[in-house]
Design a protein around this motif. Sequence first.
Motif, mmCIF file in Angstrom:
data_model
loop_
_atom_site.group_PDB
_atom_site.id
_atom_site.type_symbol
_atom_site.label_atom_id
_atom_site.label_comp_id
_atom_site.label_asym_id
_atom_site.label_seq_id
_atom_site.Cartn_x
_atom_site.Cartn_y
_atom_site.Cartn_z
ATOM 1 N N SER A 22 0.843 -1.205 0.000
ATOM 2 C CA SER A 22 0.000 0.000 0.000
ATOM 3 C C SER A 22 0.874 1.249 0.000
ATOM 4 O O SER A 22 0.586 2.228 0.676
ATOM 5 C CB SER A 22 -0.922 -0.018 1.224
ATOM 6 N N GLY A 23 1.970 1.177 -0.756
ATOM 7 C CA GLY A 23 2.853 2.337 -0.887
ATOM 8 C C GLY A 23 2.481 3.135 -2.128
ATOM 9 O O GLY A 23 1.336 3.090 -2.594
ATOM 10 N N TRP A 24 3.463 3.825 -2.680
ATOM 11 C CA TRP A 24 3.195 4.685 -3.835
ATOM 12 C C TRP A 24 2.618 3.903 -5.004
ATOM 13 O O TRP A 24 1.669 4.344 -5.654
ATOM 14 C CB TRP A 24 4.475 5.409 -4.261
ATOM 15 N N GLY A 25 3.201 2.727 -5.279
ATOM 16 C CA GLY A 25 2.722 1.931 -6.407
ATOM 17 C C GLY A 25 1.346 1.364 -6.127
ATOM 18 O O GLY A 25 0.396 1.574 -6.890
ATOM 19 N N SER A 35 -1.321 -5.907 2.524
ATOM 20 C CA SER A 35 -0.176 -5.103 2.959
ATOM 21 C C SER A 35 -0.074 -5.181 4.481
ATOM 22 O O SER A 35 -1.105 -5.210 5.162
ATOM 23 C CB SER A 35 -0.377 -3.648 2.517
ATOM 24 N N PRO A 36 1.140 -5.213 5.024
ATOM 25 C CA PRO A 36 1.264 -5.294 6.490
ATOM 26 C C PRO A 36 0.797 -4.035 7.204
ATOM 27 O O PRO A 36 0.569 -4.050 8.403
ATOM 28 C CB PRO A 36 2.762 -5.514 6.706
ATOM 29 N N THR A 66 5.500 9.809 1.490
ATOM 30 C CA THR A 66 6.900 9.858 1.948
ATOM 31 C C THR A 66 7.612 11.206 1.745
ATOM 32 O O THR A 66 8.464 11.551 2.569
ATOM 33 C CB THR A 66 7.736 8.737 1.295
ATOM 34 N N VAL A 97 2.856 -10.869 2.525
ATOM 35 C CA VAL A 97 2.798 -11.995 1.598
ATOM 36 C C VAL A 97 4.099 -12.758 1.771
ATOM 37 O O VAL A 97 5.185 -12.177 1.743
ATOM 38 C CB VAL A 97 2.593 -11.519 0.155
ATOM 39 N N LEU A 148 14.658 5.730 8.036
ATOM 40 C CA LEU A 148 13.532 6.653 7.846
ATOM 41 C C LEU A 148 12.732 6.188 6.640
ATOM 42 O O LEU A 148 12.984 6.609 5.506
ATOM 43 C CB LEU A 148 14.040 8.100 7.663
ATOM 44 N N ASN A 155 13.400 -6.357 -0.946
ATOM 45 C CA ASN A 155 12.438 -6.841 0.047
ATOM 46 C C ASN A 155 12.633 -8.360 0.195
ATOM 47 O O ASN A 155 12.849 -9.047 -0.806
ATOM 48 C CB ASN A 155 11.030 -6.521 -0.493
ATOM 49 N N GLY A 184 7.339 -0.154 -8.950
ATOM 50 C CA GLY A 184 7.854 0.529 -7.757
ATOM 51 C C GLY A 184 9.271 0.070 -7.430
ATOM 52 O O GLY A 184 9.963 -0.532 -8.258
ATOM 53 N N ASP A 185 9.675 0.311 -6.188
ATOM 54 C CA ASP A 185 11.059 0.061 -5.770
ATOM 55 C C ASP A 185 11.472 -1.409 -5.838
ATOM 56 O O ASP A 185 12.654 -1.716 -5.827
ATOM 57 C CB ASP A 185 11.262 0.536 -4.320
ATOM 58 N N THR A 242 12.093 5.861 -7.127
ATOM 59 C CA THR A 242 11.431 7.042 -6.568
ATOM 60 C C THR A 242 9.916 6.901 -6.642
ATOM 61 O O THR A 242 9.386 6.082 -7.403
ATOM 62 C CB THR A 242 11.818 8.324 -7.344
ATOM 63 N N ALA A 243 9.257 7.764 -5.883
ATOM 64 C CA ALA A 243 7.795 7.785 -5.898
ATOM 65 C C ALA A 243 7.306 8.175 -7.295
ATOM 66 O O ALA A 243 6.276 7.687 -7.763
ATOM 67 C CB ALA A 243 7.309 8.791 -4.871
ATOM 68 N N GLN A 244 8.075 9.037 -7.935
ATOM 69 C CA GLN A 244 7.690 9.502 -9.269
ATOM 70 C C GLN A 244 7.577 8.329 -10.254
ATOM 71 O O GLN A 244 6.606 8.218 -11.007
ATOM 72 C CB GLN A 244 8.765 10.480 -9.753
ATOM 73 N N TYR A 287 4.028 19.525 -3.521
ATOM 74 C CA TYR A 287 3.702 18.354 -2.709
ATOM 75 C C TYR A 287 2.308 18.468 -2.096
ATOM 76 O O TYR A 287 1.598 17.470 -1.989
ATOM 77 C CB TYR A 287 4.785 18.098 -1.654
HETATM 78 C C1 LIG Z 1 11.630 9.748 3.707
HETATM 79 C C2 LIG Z 1 11.454 9.491 2.239
HETATM 80 C C3 LIG Z 1 11.245 10.552 1.371
HETATM 81 C C4 LIG Z 1 11.077 10.336 0.014
HETATM 82 N N1 LIG Z 1 10.874 11.397 -0.808
HETATM 83 C C5 LIG Z 1 10.660 11.193 -2.122
HETATM 84 C C6 LIG Z 1 10.403 12.297 -2.982
HETATM 85 O O1 LIG Z 1 10.371 13.452 -2.545
HETATM 86 N N2 LIG Z 1 10.191 12.039 -4.296
HETATM 87 C C7 LIG Z 1 10.223 10.766 -4.801
HETATM 88 O O2 LIG Z 1 10.012 10.588 -6.014
HETATM 89 N N3 LIG Z 1 10.486 9.712 -4.012
HETATM 90 C C8 LIG Z 1 10.691 9.886 -2.687
HETATM 91 N N4 LIG Z 1 10.952 8.816 -1.874
HETATM 92 C C9 LIG Z 1 11.015 7.465 -2.441
HETATM 93 C C10 LIG Z 1 9.619 6.872 -2.539
HETATM 94 O O3 LIG Z 1 8.941 6.965 -1.315
HETATM 95 C C11 LIG Z 1 9.701 5.411 -2.963
HETATM 96 O O4 LIG Z 1 10.400 5.319 -4.169
HETATM 97 C C12 LIG Z 1 8.296 4.871 -3.126
HETATM 98 O O5 LIG Z 1 7.678 4.813 -1.867
HETATM 99 C C13 LIG Z 1 8.290 3.501 -3.782
HETATM 100 O O6 LIG Z 1 6.974 3.063 -3.861
HETATM 101 P P1 LIG Z 1 6.628 1.514 -3.717
HETATM 102 O O7 LIG Z 1 5.151 1.385 -3.864
HETATM 103 O O8 LIG Z 1 7.481 0.723 -4.605
HETATM 104 O O9 LIG Z 1 7.093 1.117 -2.249
HETATM 105 P P2 LIG Z 1 6.634 1.683 -0.849
HETATM 106 O O10 LIG Z 1 6.014 3.016 -0.977
HETATM 107 O O11 LIG Z 1 7.806 1.518 0.046
HETATM 108 O O12 LIG Z 1 5.491 0.667 -0.406
HETATM 109 C C14 LIG Z 1 5.727 -0.697 -0.205
HETATM 110 C C15 LIG Z 1 4.480 -1.301 0.408
HETATM 111 O O13 LIG Z 1 4.613 -2.718 0.424
HETATM 112 C C16 LIG Z 1 4.278 -3.203 1.713
HETATM 113 N N5 LIG Z 1 4.974 -4.481 1.894
HETATM 114 C C17 LIG Z 1 6.255 -4.716 2.264
HETATM 115 N N6 LIG Z 1 6.499 -6.039 2.311
HETATM 116 C C18 LIG Z 1 5.345 -6.664 1.955
HETATM 117 C C19 LIG Z 1 4.960 -8.029 1.819
HETATM 118 N N7 LIG Z 1 5.802 -9.029 2.057
HETATM 119 N N8 LIG Z 1 3.693 -8.299 1.452
HETATM 120 C C20 LIG Z 1 2.803 -7.291 1.204
HETATM 121 N N9 LIG Z 1 3.121 -5.989 1.313
HETATM 122 C C21 LIG Z 1 4.373 -5.680 1.679
HETATM 123 C C22 LIG Z 1 4.727 -2.079 2.645
HETATM 124 O O14 LIG Z 1 4.109 -2.166 3.897
HETATM 125 C C23 LIG Z 1 4.250 -0.876 1.853
HETATM 126 O O15 LIG Z 1 2.890 -0.655 2.065
HETATM 127 C C24 LIG Z 1 11.127 9.017 -0.503
HETATM 128 C C25 LIG Z 1 11.331 7.942 0.362
HETATM 129 C C26 LIG Z 1 11.487 8.172 1.720
HETATM 130 C C27 LIG Z 1 11.697 6.993 2.633
#
Ligand SMILES: Cc1cc2nc3c(=O)[nH]c(=O)nc-3n(C[C@H](O)[C@H](O)[C@H](O)COP(=O)(O)OP(=O)(O)OC[C@H]3O[C@@H](n4cnc5c(N)ncnc54)[C@H](O)[C@@H]3O)c2cc1C
Length: 469
Positions: free
Chosen positions: A57-60, A79-80, A87, A121, A175, A316, A356-357, A369-371, A439
């Motif tokens: 439940s992150g950015w993606g 999601s946990p 972020t 998961v 962080l 991960n 995503g990441d 990145t979130a972008q 933002y």
């Molecule tokens: C402090 C901070 C500031 C940032 N600022 C910026 C910014 O200004 N601009 C920018 O572009 N990027 C920024 N980023 C980077 C951006 O937040 C990440 O690139 C982005 O969150 C990636 O999205 P995601 O969905 O891949 O992962 P995440 O947002 O990390 O979400 C991952 C999700 O998966 C869940 N998860 C984990 N393990 C499991 C599992 N086994 N089963 C099910 N769910 C699971 C987690 O609980 C979470 O909900 C920042 C990051 C941080 C930490």
Amino acid sequence: MSLSRYPSTWKSLQQVKQAPFLFATRWGPQQRFVSVLSKTKTRTLGKTQGRVVILGSGWGGYQLLRKMNKKDYEVTVVSPRNYFVFTPLLAGTTVGTLEYRCITEPVRQYSKDIDYHQAYVESIDPEKQTIRCSSNLDDNRGQLFDLDYDKLVICVGAYSNTFGTKGVKEHGIFLKDISDAKKIRNRVLECFEYAAQPGVSPKEKAAKLHFAIVGGGPTGIEFSAELCDFISEDMSRLYPELVKDTRISVYDVAEHILCSFDAKLSEYATKKFTRRGIQIKTGIHVTEVGHDFLDSKEEGKVPCGMVVWNTGITANPLVETLDVAKDERSHRILTNDYLQVMDKSNNPYPNVYALGDCSTIQDNALPATAQVANQKALYLSKVLNDQIKGSGVVKPFSFRNLGAMAYIGKWQAVVDMSPVHKKAKEGGSLAWFFWRSSYLSMTVSFRNKMLIPMYWFLTYWTGRDVSKL
Ligand SMILES: Cc1cc2nc3c(=O)[nH]c(=O)nc-3n(C[C@H](O)[C@H](O)[C@H](O)COP(=O)(O)OP(=O)(O)OC[C@H]3O[C@@H](n4cnc5c(N)ncnc54)[C@H](O)[C@@H]3O)c2cc1C
């Protein structure tokens, strides 16, 4: 694709298997039989296009959930944590510039038309099209259950990378999430209260009030800037006798901070930091972190009250267990241009996607990145929604780089939008205004769009809350 992160949960699975009355059954959208390894039955919404399971439940994950057609797809999120974190504003919550709840969005609240399970998961079986989940609730942590899917989207993000540095996991603070921000806020307050107690020697005071940040990327820099604002605007008022003992140091192995930014902006940020008394220590190899010290090859042991560690990401644990094509260096899931996960011979799974990441596109590495996560989620939601209409040729994903921004403290920021326009680079108050307004406009709910400016105003007007909760 299977393996457990928690061996103990497999034991509990064996116990469950030996107790057949605990098994429940469920008829999926395509009338497929699946065992559920707990008393809990999953809800069947009976949508025509089957079940899309989103992991994370992150950015993606959150963006995908928002944009998916929930009338025709049965959308399930696993999601946990039951919320999304915005972020880019997380650093502000570590010192109380913003309160935690201003930057979170509950998953269930976005739409009643989704299903959600608070669980990790543990493994994925692409042949049977099932995932095994392990509950992340206090009352039944580790309880296993299975879910089936018609389409699966993996967006589980990444973990913080320690590069195997001794003591970081035990004594450093990352962080990444709200819980980290809470830890940091309490730790800073604890250090000040300790230093204010009678009988504490000047040497001890200086050690407790030395805050070390490892990693000079945008996250480390934004956190250092927020911490410096907090100390100069609030703690200096509340603990005037301690301010002279307070130090902030930013350590990085690279030669510059903000390496991903234009060189002039990196230099600008360095100058501003130096002027505010933040020590920039580049070219330093940190070798160990202890409860009250940081050790480096170049400087040896330096006492400190807190070490915040922000040196990038690593895969991960779920991703580590998957038997799919992965990037050799980063261990991220390798996808094709359509974000489909591929097997080890690079054949795509037609109904398993990653973004995503946790993933990267083959021969087209993009920053974590979130972008990027956001744009990939928008792309995939369109692809999946278009599949319902059966319309058109699917175009491959293409990334539009909109640049980068970072807050550098005291109402100043750096904005590097050179990928959009060569000359669009700015440092200072105008950049800060742009940083804040963009933002704010990206936050999701009306509630947070109101709360965030309100807290910014309160921080300016009344100062930050220093209760240690
Ligand atoms: C402090 C901070 C500031 C940032 N600022 C910026 C910014 O200004 N601009 C920018 O572009 N990027 C920024 N980023 C980077 C951006 O937040 C990440 O690139 C982005 O969150 C990636 O999205 P995601 O969905 O891949 O992962 P995440 O947002 O990390 O979400 C991952 C999700 O998966 C869940 N998860 C984990 N393990 C499991 C599992 N086994 N089963 C099910 N769910 C699971 C987690 O609980 C979470 O909900 C920042 C990051 C941080 C930490």
